[in-house]
Design an enzyme around this catalytic site. Structure first.
Site, short mmCIF file in Angstrom:
data_model
loop_
_atom_site.label_atom_id
_atom_site.label_comp_id
_atom_site.label_asym_id
_atom_site.label_seq_id
_atom_site.Cartn_x
_atom_site.Cartn_y
_atom_site.Cartn_z
N ASP A 169 52.80 50.37 68.86
CA ASP A 169 51.56 49.99 68.73
C ASP A 169 50.80 50.20 70.19
O ASP A 169 51.37 49.65 71.08
CB ASP A 169 51.64 48.10 68.63
CG ASP A 169 50.15 47.58 68.03
OD1 ASP A 169 49.66 48.34 67.40
OD2 ASP A 169 49.90 46.62 68.20
N ASP A 209 57.01 53.34 72.63
CA ASP A 209 56.59 52.25 72.05
C ASP A 209 55.56 52.43 71.01
O ASP A 209 55.15 53.87 71.04
CB ASP A 209 55.73 51.42 73.15
CG ASP A 209 55.11 49.86 72.51
OD1 ASP A 209 55.69 49.36 71.79
OD2 ASP A 209 53.88 49.89 72.73
#
Lengths: 311, 311
Positions: free
Chosen positions: A40, A38
């Site tokens: 952020d 992922d």
């Protein structure tokens, strides 16, 4: 969601949730050929790179690991993400990036959405860009951000009857015009698809605090249409099925690394990946240990650079 | 909603859904002391009066029937509704009008919401006006309709920590600023109430078509906060309990007249009123007869003037 619930319960039962250590990091690296990250809260937070990320990615590449970046943020296209990586000093190719904006375009492509139909977008630049790259015609999006509605007797709001799909993602410029446009397409155009890039309730649009996420705009359209969307981002399995077709690596040889239990870790678990939670984003230790939390990653650690530090 | 479902099933079982006729209209009038009318689709449609309404209301008044107007539309205050009635040639006092904007203010009053706390409004003029009349301080609403957010690194969106309730209704000027403001109050101000005027998916804001209703804005806030609101308009029983305290008429001697099954008729049934569906609004004969519809009014007819015509 039934399948997801039963899955996470099974995983919860059979797995201890281990802190990453010198010993199990070696096992993790030996058992995995690809890392799905992922972005952020894992690679960066807002506009700031998280400590030690470039060295970690470089080291993993030198060990022959495949790196894939999977983000639910639909506001950018893959091209824009590659630029963001570069601006932070990390070289990543577009082919390694899987954003929910790209997932929406791929969903339409995989499902042979007719090229003569149009797509109405409630969302930002990234969605329209990816749709165009995939050969689809879109309308709405940023262009409708300043449009207003002036209600008066006998006023009829017109919409394009050729819209065959509405894609809804995070939209800072959400307004009544877009809500009515999307609703009319879904309610009145026969067979019109309702696609959500993702349903994250909130996201760190700035370092300082959380802001309404795509889940806000998607819920608004659910509220008017009383229909449920097809979700293409995490934790839906669409994106993973797509990745599997693209890369020749079984999910049992993949590790999903994320900061969110209900999207990243659930996504990894749904697909049968090893999962690693990093505490550098929205989830903290007490969220993980909370008795109401049923989603347990296989491993957890402070930040991605621990993978190399602990070796 | 459990109570509502079991109630509607009971009613469904024991009642035939009868067209209004010469015979049963006399029975209806004999058995009822008060008529509760929904407004949009019953009294008017957009800005046009529905045929025969003034004569019907006059006749019912002359028969000694109490008239009460109950609307889920929160955009106007009771005062503004009285003006709208007058502009259509009908004289109605403010005391006979129960809008969901008024209901929101009364909910706070009945529950002794502290006067030193503030109320953040996602909605139009009516809500702020009713809150002010009830002695509360509100912010947001139309004033925040043109506000925008400019995201930049280190930007912190500030909100008033004294907001103790967020009221959400239909808002044509919905924007990201209001969504973030309301969300922060609900998520971060301890004990902050989340009140929905109503959850209608759509409404006839113009004669020509339906538009997103309060249910759209309410769902958006549910999407970000992951909380469910207190609903004060139809079909919740709050408004009926309030009416009961105000008028000395048992609900068994009241008839709810409306054009929506899931708000008006359900509201009447939840309270134990006789119910009359008029087909002059959003519901047509096939909606009523659809096998998926479990909400059956006691009577149905084309429009309110039938009550007098059939006598």
């Amino acid at each position: 969601m039934d399948g997801q619930n039963s899955k996470s319960t099974t995983i919860d039962d059979k797995m201890s949730c281990q802190p990453l250590s010198h010993h199990n990091t070696r096992n993790l690296l030996d058992s995995v050929d690809a890392f799905l990250f992922d972005c952020d809260g894992v690679i960066w937070k807002g506009d700031a790179l998280i400590d030690g990320v470039p060295e970690t990615l470089e080291k993993l590449r030198s060990m022959g690991k495949k790196l894939i970046f999977v983000t639910n943020n639909s506001t950018k296209s893959r091209k824009q993400y590659a630029k963001k990586f570069l601006s932070l000093g990390i070289s990543v190719s577009e082919d390694e990036i899987f954003s929910s904006s790209f997932a929406a375009a791929m969903y339409l492509k995989v499902n042979q959405f007719p090229k003569e139909k149009k797509v109405y977008v409630i969302g930002e630049e990234g969605i329209g860009e990816e749709l165009e790259l995939a050969g689809f015609t879109s309308l709405g999006g940023p262009e409708d951000g300043k449009k207003t509605v002036h209600l008066k007797p006998n006023y009829l709001f017109e919409h394009d009857k050729n819209v065959g799909a509405v894609v809804v993602g995070l939209d800072q410029y959400i307004n009544f015009y877009k809500l009515q446009y999307g609703t009319l397409c879904i309610r009145e155009n026969p067979g019109c698809l309702f696609i959500a890039t993702n349903r994250d309730a909130v996201g760190h649009l700035t370092d300082q605090q959380e802001w309404p996420g795509a889940g806000c705009m998607v819920a608004a359209i659910c509220g008017t249409t009383q229909k449920e969307p097809i979700v293409v981002g995490k934790p839906s399995t669409f994106l993973m099925d797509f990745l599997l077709q693209k890369f020749n690596i079984p999910t049992s040889r993949m590790c999903m690394v994320g900061d969110r239990l209900d999207t990243d870790i659930l996504f990894g678990q749904n697909a049968g990946c090893t999962t690693l939670l990093v505490l550098s984003g929205v989830t903290n230790m007490s969220d993980l240990q909370d008795s109401s939390n049923l989603i347990r990653p296989e491993y957890f650690t402070n930040q991605v650079s621990d993978i190399i530090r602990l070796l």
